[in-house]
Design an enzyme around this catalytic site. Sequence first.
Site, mmCIF file in Angstrom:
data_model
loop_
_atom_site.group_PDB
_atom_site.id
_atom_site.type_symbol
_atom_site.label_atom_id
_atom_site.label_comp_id
_atom_site.label_asym_id
_atom_site.label_seq_id
_atom_site.Cartn_x
_atom_site.Cartn_y
_atom_site.Cartn_z
ATOM 1 N N HIS A 1 34.884 36.076 21.173
ATOM 2 C CA HIS A 1 35.906 36.993 21.676
ATOM 3 C C HIS A 1 36.520 37.754 20.502
ATOM 4 C CE1 HIS A 1 38.900 38.843 23.976
ATOM 5 N NE2 HIS A 1 39.408 37.813 24.639
ATOM 6 N N TYR A 16 43.256 40.082 19.688
ATOM 7 C CA TYR A 16 43.701 38.865 20.366
ATOM 8 C C TYR A 16 42.981 37.669 19.772
ATOM 9 C CZ TYR A 16 45.193 36.495 24.748
ATOM 10 O OH TYR A 16 45.797 35.701 25.686
HETATM 11 C C1 LIG Z 1 42.484 34.641 35.706
HETATM 12 C C2 LIG Z 1 41.852 35.378 34.554
HETATM 13 C C3 LIG Z 1 41.647 34.722 33.350
HETATM 14 C C4 LIG Z 1 41.040 35.391 32.275
HETATM 15 N N1 LIG Z 1 40.757 34.706 31.135
HETATM 16 C C5 LIG Z 1 40.016 35.290 30.154
HETATM 17 C C6 LIG Z 1 39.516 34.535 29.060
HETATM 18 O O1 LIG Z 1 39.637 33.305 28.995
HETATM 19 N N2 LIG Z 1 38.850 35.204 28.089
HETATM 20 C C7 LIG Z 1 38.641 36.553 28.150
HETATM 21 O O2 LIG Z 1 38.043 37.115 27.237
HETATM 22 N N3 LIG Z 1 39.062 37.272 29.213
HETATM 23 C C8 LIG Z 1 39.718 36.686 30.226
HETATM 24 N N4 LIG Z 1 40.077 37.402 31.342
HETATM 25 C C9 LIG Z 1 39.687 38.823 31.461
HETATM 26 C C10 LIG Z 1 38.354 38.943 32.201
HETATM 27 O O3 LIG Z 1 37.300 38.419 31.433
HETATM 28 C C11 LIG Z 1 38.026 40.400 32.564
HETATM 29 O O4 LIG Z 1 37.945 41.145 31.394
HETATM 30 C C12 LIG Z 1 39.072 41.024 33.473
HETATM 31 O O5 LIG Z 1 39.328 40.184 34.569
HETATM 32 C C13 LIG Z 1 38.618 42.398 33.982
HETATM 33 O O6 LIG Z 1 37.428 42.289 34.697
HETATM 34 P P1 LIG Z 1 37.398 42.336 36.326
HETATM 35 O O7 LIG Z 1 38.045 43.623 36.713
HETATM 36 O O8 LIG Z 1 35.947 42.298 36.664
HETATM 37 O O9 LIG Z 1 38.154 41.165 36.810
HETATM 38 C C14 LIG Z 1 40.674 36.752 32.416
HETATM 39 C C15 LIG Z 1 40.896 37.398 33.636
HETATM 40 C C16 LIG Z 1 41.467 36.731 34.706
HETATM 41 C C17 LIG Z 1 41.629 37.447 36.017
#
Ligand SMILES: Cc1cc2nc3c(=O)[nH]c(=O)nc-3n(C[C@H](O)[C@H](O)[C@H](O)COP(=O)(O)O)c2cc1C
Length: 653
Positions: free
Chosen positions: A169, A174
């Site tokens: 990451h 971050y």
């Molecule tokens: C509940 C939740 C937890 C997340 N935790 C992480 C994480 O642990 N690491 C990370 O890089 N992104 C994390 N994200 C971001 C997601 O990987 C992703 O970039 C974001 O949800 C946008 O994509 P989407 O529109 O398909 O949901 C998280 C998102 C959500 C909704």
Amino acid sequence: MKALKTLFSPISIGKMELRNRIIMAPMATDYANEDGTISQKLRDYHEARAKGGVALITLEVTTIDGLSPYVPHTISLWDDKFIPSFMELTNAVHAHGAKVVPQLSHPGPESLSPFFYGIQPVGPSAVMCHSTKQMCREITLEEIARVIEQFGEAARRAREAGCDGVELHAAHSYMLVGSFISALRNRRSDTYGGSVEGRLKFPLEVINSIHAKAGGDFPIILRISGDELTPGGRDIRETQYIAPVLAEAGVNAFHVSSGVFPQMAWRILPPTGTPLAINVAFSAAIKEVVDVPVMVVGRINDPRLAEDILERNQADLIVMGRALLADSELPNKAAEGRFEDIAPCIGCGLGCIAGRETGRPMTCLVNPTVGREKEMAITPAAKPKKVLVAGGGPGGLEAARVAALRGHQVTLYEKESKLGGQFNLAAIPPLKQELCKVPRYLSIQVEEAGGKVQLNTEVTPKLIEKAKPDVAIIATGGSPLIPALPGAEGKKVVTAHDVLAGRAVIQAKNVIVIGGGMVGCEVADFLAEVGDNPVVGGTAVTIVEMLPDIGLDLAPESKTLLMQRLREKGVKIITSATVKEILDDGVVIVKDGQEETILGMDYIILAMGAKSVDKLSDKIKGKVAEVYVIGDAKEPRKALEAIAEGSEVGRKI
Ligand SMILES: Cc1cc2nc3c(=O)[nH]c(=O)nc-3n(C[C@H](O)[C@H](O)[C@H](O)COP(=O)(O)O)c2cc1C
């Protein structure tokens, strides 16, 4: 509809062969065991998605350092003792033909170490930690060497546990790698900072360490912000400069996001109403400069949109997060062309993001089976029953869907001329239109499962007597709460529901909204929008709220954008104030112990919550063998609870 050929064509990331182009995004679930091992719950959750047809699962933040947790239950690879439980997970995922990578991370500034161990977190420089609201300290050169070693060791363990590669990451300015690579947080003047090359030194050494410990052929995916979109941060041109350097060092694929946390959290977790496929311009730009596959994330919630992105050559792979929470079977259904059967992600964040932040386990508003995959598997009913559902809001629809799928004979009655209940009103304020997808999906599913729907029919005890159901599910919702305040019945007093339903015509110069929860804020947004027009003129809106802040029941990212719109529209916000009396053209409020009268209002709009509507359960007691009251009819809450209760009742009967 033509088949999604590109989306369902194979591709490789290094030596990792993928059956299609759909990747599950890393999402912190907090489902791990307390000791950082993989729990049964977490395994079942991922197994369901592997079974649902996804090609690759990216596990959530996986800490490489035992003293640096990211969430209270952080999955861990900082010791060999974690290998066995990881292996159970990788076996479960592989059994369904999917691949799996952990998101190897040192949380750095985002570490919860002060809360758990009383230890100050480290960063490339001393910067503010978003999660703990404390400063971290600059990491020393000796510590850098150790962390680089830890990354390599964790990757070795991942390989031994059967993982197919790792993700690093480095996005969003971050955690540790993402902070080192970003000038917004890396203010060092030694060899690890001070220039693009300096900021790259740490991630490049991490990559070398992974190669050394886990093998040069162990695939590495790097998550990166294509553009940090923040003054002083990296723009897409600089990312185009560093991506080939990282690829040359061994990055086998780029996973492209954008923005930085927390200033641009809404871009990282884009909420309802924001643009779809928010990062494709950046993935396309990175594709121009590297030969390895490029993955793109960010509100790609429909497989047809995913196919379009691939066909336009804007990315090679599609990463989906919340869409795969809403429906673990999305890939399989898409491959079969069953688009209407995919439960839609509407970006509300109320189950997945807001829930976890308030201490409730991560779930999904449209899919209450998230994190309960095994216990909520749909099984045929032991004895098919005649089921009557009163009310076609989201809770009633979900109860009817599940009951019908299980083989019950279901009839749902709705007193209005269309299904959807309060969702239809919730979809009216600006940017909320996609909420309509939920009742549409549920209605189609009820019908496909064999449930019958009767519109324009209010359920009465008499109707129930005639229908003779074995089970009655009362999902008759709620109605707006009219407070016991002097003046509440006045001529100019209307409810937020009246306004959104078009029952109260608001061509007004001045309105005051009593109640600043989600409904009050959204009705204010709606009214300021309606009036802000050269023909009708402007509507000045004031919100008065008794709590110290407004919009507290919104997901954080939705709140950020809504507050921005309210500010731009000049909505006046009065907090920590109670309304004492409603006057003909205003209100008397009490704030800081002082009474204040606000006059000159054309309308006074009530957004003070709801009360349950259940005219049936008492009257049919003893006449129907099983009676269940769900959703707002039981207790006024939100769609999240209504759908969850509908889902549970549908499984119970
Ligand atoms: C509940 C939740 C937890 C997340 N935790 C992480 C994480 O642990 N690491 C990370 O890089 N992104 C994390 N994200 C971001 C997601 O990987 C992703 O970039 C974001 O949800 C946008 O994509 P989407 O529109 O398909 O949901 C998280 C998102 C959500 C909704």
